[in-house]
Design a protein around this motif. Sequence first.
Motif, short mmCIF file in Angstrom:
data_model
loop_
_atom_site.label_atom_id
_atom_site.label_comp_id
_atom_site.label_asym_id
_atom_site.label_seq_id
_atom_site.Cartn_x
_atom_site.Cartn_y
_atom_site.Cartn_z
N LYS A 182 0.82 -1.22 0.00
CA LYS A 182 0.00 0.00 0.00
C LYS A 182 0.85 1.27 0.00
O LYS A 182 0.31 2.37 -0.03
CB LYS A 182 -0.94 0.00 1.21
N THR A 183 2.17 1.12 0.01
CA THR A 183 3.07 2.27 -0.01
C THR A 183 3.12 2.86 -1.41
O THR A 183 3.43 2.16 -2.38
CB THR A 183 4.49 1.86 0.43
N ARG A 184 2.80 4.16 -1.52
CA ARG A 184 2.83 4.82 -2.83
C ARG A 184 3.69 6.09 -2.81
O ARG A 184 3.86 6.74 -3.84
CB ARG A 184 1.40 5.18 -3.28
N LEU A 185 4.25 6.43 -1.66
CA LEU A 185 5.13 7.59 -1.56
C LEU A 185 6.39 7.22 -0.79
O LEU A 185 6.32 6.69 0.32
CB LEU A 185 4.42 8.75 -0.84
N ILE A 186 7.54 7.47 -1.43
CA ILE A 186 8.84 7.28 -0.79
C ILE A 186 9.56 8.63 -0.80
O ILE A 186 9.66 9.28 -1.84
CB ILE A 186 9.69 6.23 -1.53
N ILE A 187 10.03 9.05 0.36
CA ILE A 187 10.75 10.31 0.50
C ILE A 187 12.21 10.00 0.78
O ILE A 187 12.52 9.21 1.69
CB ILE A 187 10.16 11.18 1.62
#
Length: 377
Positions: A176-181
């Motif tokens: 469900k991870t859609r943003l990586i910083i």
Amino acid sequence: MTDKTRMTALNTSVGADDGRSLTKCTGDSITDETAEIKDFEELQRKMRRMTDPAYLHTFSMNELYDREFDVRPPIVEGMLYPGTYILAGASKVGKSFLVAQIAYHVSTGKPLWEYPVHQCGVLYLALEDDQRRLQSRLARMFGVQGTDALSFAISSQKISSGLETQLDNYLRENPKTRLIIIDTLQKVRMSSGDIYSYADDYETIGKLKQFTDARGICVLVVHHTRKQRAEDIFEMISGLMGAADGAMILNKEKRTSMNAALAITGRDQSDQTIYLVRDEARLVWQFERSEARPWELQPDPFLETVAAVLSDDVPEWEGRASDLAVLLQDNIQPNLLIRKLNVGKEKLAQLYSIAYTCKRTKTGSLVRLSRIVDDDR
């Protein structure tokens, strides 16, 4: 017309009772087998070409329209979309506080200022921090009510030296991870001296872009701007801009000022500038005003008609493309109807909350429309 059209084969026998001779049927079988062999041989030829480094892989305009792509909703509407983004600014201007704010709002689903977010999992590589500093900063910014949808790492491998594998493994375990910083780019780029050329910057972001494009996620990379001033503020990160999908630059006129401007540009949104004020007590950026309205999807009369096929009583519809054309009272050819749905799939999901899929069958294209519920997003 029933609530849901289903495709079923007629239960007919093969032989004299339906007017078909056994000889004719055998001929059909041989013809079909020959066609399958030819299709297999063509597939083999295509596979050989795919492995030939001298072969230029092309596709026609019609082939492009016939493709159905996955829907990739925005991360923050009007601001952040799937792809590779740069957040740049001078040292100690408040970039890390801003990305922490973005991470928290996206992971909790709370609007960021006046911008709606699409809640998803977030991975924050805080590579210039330690756990003690992170704990203190986050508690001051958001209190102690946390979320499991936001994860952190304070060390990682470098690009082309293990980072992509680490991120892939994380995404496999946390789909469900859609943003990586990534905070900051300097911590993950390969070492080749203190000075980086335009080509180095372009290659570095290009590798991250290949990663994000293949997975349909967003990677937001924090970077320091060069000290030289430029007429166009984005020229301060020109090498990175060339390969990135979008960029944000956080800028202060005076370092001691509590006011800042966040300039935003990108392929999937209009340029805009957001004016922010730093809350010194909580360390968060407060919205003051925006210079331009965020870009928004515009209504589409054709997709509105498609969406009207569904209702509370009819939450889904399935049938041939030709059946849908009749239902829409549209004389459009079935293949062109499918192309319009392929092109409008993302807008159909975003504006009308309708999921569309198309399955190719021997008797034609089987279309499925269904209402999107929150769990599907």
